[in-house]
Design an enzyme around this catalytic site. Structure first.
Site, mmCIF file in Angstrom:
data_model
loop_
_atom_site.group_PDB
_atom_site.id
_atom_site.type_symbol
_atom_site.label_atom_id
_atom_site.label_comp_id
_atom_site.label_asym_id
_atom_site.label_seq_id
_atom_site.Cartn_x
_atom_site.Cartn_y
_atom_site.Cartn_z
ATOM 1 N N HIS A 263 -7.341 1.474 -0.609
ATOM 2 C CA HIS A 263 -6.963 1.671 0.785
ATOM 3 C C HIS A 263 -7.559 0.549 1.617
ATOM 4 C CE1 HIS A 263 -6.326 3.593 4.687
ATOM 5 N NE2 HIS A 263 -5.382 4.264 4.051
ATOM 6 N N ASP A 314 -1.852 9.707 -1.740
ATOM 7 C CA ASP A 314 -0.595 9.703 -2.486
ATOM 8 C C ASP A 314 -0.770 10.051 -3.961
ATOM 9 O OD1 ASP A 314 0.998 9.167 -0.282
ATOM 10 O OD2 ASP A 314 0.520 7.037 -0.367
HETATM 11 N N1 COA Z 1 -4.924 -1.146 -8.311
HETATM 12 C C1 COA Z 1 -5.563 -2.206 -8.843
HETATM 13 N N2 COA Z 1 -6.332 -3.040 -8.119
HETATM 14 C C2 COA Z 1 -6.411 -2.811 -6.803
HETATM 15 C C3 COA Z 1 -5.772 -1.730 -6.191
HETATM 16 C C4 COA Z 1 -5.001 -0.886 -7.000
HETATM 17 N N3 COA Z 1 -4.336 0.157 -6.482
HETATM 18 N N4 COA Z 1 -6.047 -1.723 -4.873
HETATM 19 C C5 COA Z 1 -6.839 -2.785 -4.649
HETATM 20 N N5 COA Z 1 -7.048 -3.440 -5.811
HETATM 21 C C6 COA Z 1 -7.851 -4.627 -6.007
HETATM 22 C C7 COA Z 1 -7.230 -5.812 -5.325
HETATM 23 O O1 COA Z 1 -6.284 -6.463 -6.156
HETATM 24 C C8 COA Z 1 -8.440 -6.648 -5.047
HETATM 25 O O2 COA Z 1 -8.847 -7.253 -6.259
HETATM 26 P P1 COA Z 1 -9.395 -8.765 -6.270
HETATM 27 O O3 COA Z 1 -10.565 -8.760 -5.348
HETATM 28 O O4 COA Z 1 -9.711 -8.990 -7.704
HETATM 29 O O5 COA Z 1 -8.245 -9.586 -5.760
HETATM 30 C C9 COA Z 1 -9.493 -5.618 -4.707
HETATM 31 O O6 COA Z 1 -9.074 -4.425 -5.356
HETATM 32 C C10 COA Z 1 -9.669 -5.349 -3.249
HETATM 33 O O7 COA Z 1 -8.440 -5.020 -2.664
HETATM 34 P P2 COA Z 1 -8.345 -4.719 -1.116
HETATM 35 O O8 COA Z 1 -8.535 -5.973 -0.338
HETATM 36 O O9 COA Z 1 -9.248 -3.585 -0.820
HETATM 37 O O10 COA Z 1 -6.843 -4.231 -0.988
HETATM 38 P P3 COA Z 1 -5.897 -4.308 0.273
HETATM 39 O O11 COA Z 1 -6.595 -3.769 1.449
HETATM 40 O O12 COA Z 1 -5.315 -5.667 0.434
HETATM 41 O O13 COA Z 1 -4.704 -3.339 -0.170
HETATM 42 C C11 COA Z 1 -3.596 -1.379 -0.715
HETATM 43 C C12 COA Z 1 -4.712 -1.990 0.101
HETATM 44 C C13 COA Z 1 -3.460 0.087 -0.330
HETATM 45 C C14 COA Z 1 -2.267 -2.078 -0.404
HETATM 46 C C15 COA Z 1 -3.914 -1.525 -2.203
HETATM 47 O O14 COA Z 1 -5.096 -0.830 -2.486
HETATM 48 C C16 COA Z 1 -2.792 -1.036 -3.096
HETATM 49 O O15 COA Z 1 -1.861 -1.783 -3.372
HETATM 50 N N6 COA Z 1 -2.828 0.240 -3.564
HETATM 51 C C17 COA Z 1 -1.765 0.785 -4.369
HETATM 52 C C18 COA Z 1 -0.636 1.286 -3.505
HETATM 53 C C19 COA Z 1 -0.982 2.542 -2.795
HETATM 54 O O16 COA Z 1 -1.487 3.491 -3.370
HETATM 55 N N7 COA Z 1 -0.670 2.565 -1.496
HETATM 56 C C20 COA Z 1 -0.896 3.728 -0.654
HETATM 57 C C21 COA Z 1 -1.980 3.452 0.327
HETATM 58 S S1 COA Z 1 -2.361 4.907 1.260
#
Ligand code: COA
Length: 380
Positions: A263, A314
Site C-alpha cells: 500500500h 483486497d
Molecule cells: N508484490 C511484490 N512486491 C511489491 C508489492 C507487491 N504487491 N508491493 C510493493 N512491492 C515492492 C515494490 O516493487 C518495491 O520493491 P523495490 O524496492 O525492490 O522496487 C517495494 O515493495 C516498495 O514498494 P512501494 O514503493 O511501497 O509501492 P508503491 O507505493 O509504489 O505501490 C501498490 C503501492 C499498492 C501499487 C503496490 O503495493 C502494489 O502494486 N500492490 C499490488 C496491487 C494491490 O494490491 N493494489 C491494491 C492497493 S489497496
C-alpha cells in the site's frame, strides 16, 4: 535555453500532499476516519446510508434526515430506458467495470442539473449517482447473462438491494449487516488514485458525471480496485493453506507483483484488513469454506517475513465476495458501488473550494535540436 532549476520530484507523487480534505483521514499506522469517526466503530454500528450521508453532508443524519436520504436513493435507483438499451447493445464479453464506466458517462445528459456545479445541485447529483451506480452494475450484469433486471426492492438497504438484484435472493439479516460493513469499509480513502482522478476532472469544473467516469476508469486497474479481482485468481491458484508459503516464495523469486499486498500509505497494516479478515472467517464458517482465511494468513506471514509488506483490504475482500457467490468480475464494481459515495463527496468538496489541479513534470527528453523535414535524412 531554459533557466529552470531542477525541482524536487517524488515519483508517483509518493508522500506529496496534493490538497486538503475534511472527508477522510488515512493514518499510516493502520487507522482510518470518516469525518472524525473511527472506521472500526462505524463498520460495526452504522449503516452504509448513514456513512454516505456523513461523507456528503459532513455530519451524521438525524432519524428524519436518514429516512429522507434513503427514500431519495430508493426513488433514484431506476435507469433511463435508453441506458438500459445501451447495456443490451454492449458486447457480451464487456467487463462489468467497462459497462459501469460507459453507463455513468451515458447517464450524464439525462441529469437535468448536469452543468450546475453549485453545492446543492452537486449533492442532488451525488444521490442520483449513488443510487444508479448500483443499478448499472446489477442490471448490466443480468442483461449480460441473458436475464431481465429484477424489480427494485425499496425496503432493502442499498447494499442488500445490490445483493438481491444480482442473485435474486433477499439476504438474511446477518448478510445484510455484512454487506453494509463491506460497503462502509470501501466508502472512502482520501486521495487514492480513483478519487484523485475524479478530483482532477472536477477541478477543471467539468461535471460530477465526468469526474465519476474518470474515477471508474481509474479504479479498474489492478494496482488499485482491480486488485480484488486479481487476488481471487491468485488464491484459486494457491488452493490450500499448506501451499501458500511455497507459492509466495516462488512468486517473489520471479519478482511477481502480488495482488492484495502493499500500500502506498499503510506500511504497518491496512486499517480495514482486520475487519475484512473476520468477515471472511465468519462467512467461511457459515458456508463451509474455512480454508480461505488460513491461505491468506499463510501468504501474509510469508510476505511479512520476506519483504515486510502488509496485506491490503483486497486480499480478504476477494474470498469474501466469492463466498457471497459473486462472480469475481463483479469484485471491483461492488467496490465502486460503495466508493461512489466517497468520489461524489470529494467532487462536492473540490468544487466548493476549487483550484485547478495542474502539477509540473520533469522534462527528460532530448536537448534542443534543429527541425529536419521528412525526406532530408532524419530517419534511421
Ligand atoms: N508484490 C511484490 N512486491 C511489491 C508489492 C507487491 N504487491 N508491493 C510493493 N512491492 C515492492 C515494490 O516493487 C518495491 O520493491 P523495490 O524496492 O525492490 O522496487 C517495494 O515493495 C516498495 O514498494 P512501494 O514503493 O511501497 O509501492 P508503491 O507505493 O509504489 O505501490 C501498490 C503501492 C499498492 C501499487 C503496490 O503495493 C502494489 O502494486 N500492490 C499490488 C496491487 C494491490 O494490491 N493494489 C491494491 C492497493 S489497496
Amino acid at each position: 535555453m531554459t533557466t529552470e532549476t531542477k525541482p524536487a520530484y517524488s515519483p508517483g507523487l509518493a508522500g506529496v500532499i496534493a490538497g486538503e480534505t475534511e472527508i477522510c483521514w488515512v493514518d499510516p499506522n493502520a487507522g482510518l476516519m470518516y469525518r472524525g469517526y473511527d472506521i472500526h466503530e462505524m463498520a460495526e454500528k452504522a449503516s452504509f446510508e448513514e456513512i454516505a450521508y456523513l461523507l456528503l453532508n459532513a455530519e451524521l443524519p438525524t432519524m428524519e434526515q436518514l429516512e429522507k436520504f434513503k427514500q431519495q436513493i430508493g426513488r433514484e435507483r431506476p435507469l433511463p430506458k435508453e441506458v438500459l438499451e445501451m447495456l443490451r447493445l454492449l458486447p457480451k464479453n464487456t467487463h462489468p467495470m467497462d459497462m459501469l464506466r460507459t453507463g455513468v458517462s451515458m447517464l450524464a445528459p439525462f441529469d437535468p442539473e448536469l452543468n450546475d456545479n453549485s453545492h446543492d445541485a452537486n449533492i442532488r447529483k451525488a444521490i442520483r449517482l449513488i443510487a444508479k451506480v448500483s443499478t448499472l452494475i446489477t442490471d448490466g450484469y443480468r442483461i449480460q447473462h441473458g436475464e431481465d433486471p429484477l424489480p427494485e426492492r425499496p425496503d432493502l438497504t442499498l447494499a442488500a438491494n445490490l445483493f438481491y438484484k444480482l442473485t435474486g435472493e433477499v439476504p438474511p439479516t446477518w448478510k445484510i449487516r455484512m454487506m453494509d460493513t463491506i460497503f462502509i469499509l470501501y466508502a472512502d480513502h482520501e486521495f487514492n488514485a480513483s478519487t484523485f482522478a475524479g478530483r482532477v476532472t472536477a477541478a477543471t469544473l467539468a461535471d460530477m458525471y465526468a469526474a465519476v467516469t474518470s474515477a471508474c476508469g481509474t479504479l479498474k486497474g489492478p494496482l488499485h480496485g482491480g486488485a480484488n479481482e486479481e487476488s481471487m485468481k491468485m488464491l484459486d491458484e494457491v488452493g490450500t493453506p499448506d501451499r501458500a508459503e511455497k507459492w509466495m516464495m516462488e512468486a517473489l523469486a520471479e519478482k511477481k507483483k502480488i495482488m492484495g499486498f502493499g500500500h502506498r500509505v499503510y506500511k504497518e497494516g491496512d486499517s480495514r484488513v482486520p475487519i475484512m479478515r473476520e468477515i471472511a472467517r465468519d462467512l467461511g464458517k457459515r458456508v463451509g469454506k474455512e480454508e480461505w482465511v488460513p491461505i491468506c494468513e499463510n501468504l501474509e506471514a510469508t510476505m511479512d517475513r520476506e519483504k515486510h509488506l502488509c496485506a491490503n483490504v483486497d486480499l480478504y475482500a476477494a474470498p469474501v465476495f466469492t463466498m457471497l457467490n459473486f462472480d469475481p468480475a463483479l469484485n471491483t464494481p461492488i467496490f465502486a458501488a460503495s466508493r461512489v459515495a466517497g468520489w461524489c463527496a470529494h467532487v462536492v468538496e473540490q468544487q466548493d473550494h476549487n483550484r485547478l489541479i495542474r502539477p509540473r513534470s520533469l522534462y527528460t527528453g532530448p536537448a534542443a535540436r534543429p527541425y529536419k523535414p521528412a525526406g532530408s535524412g532524419n530517419g534511421a
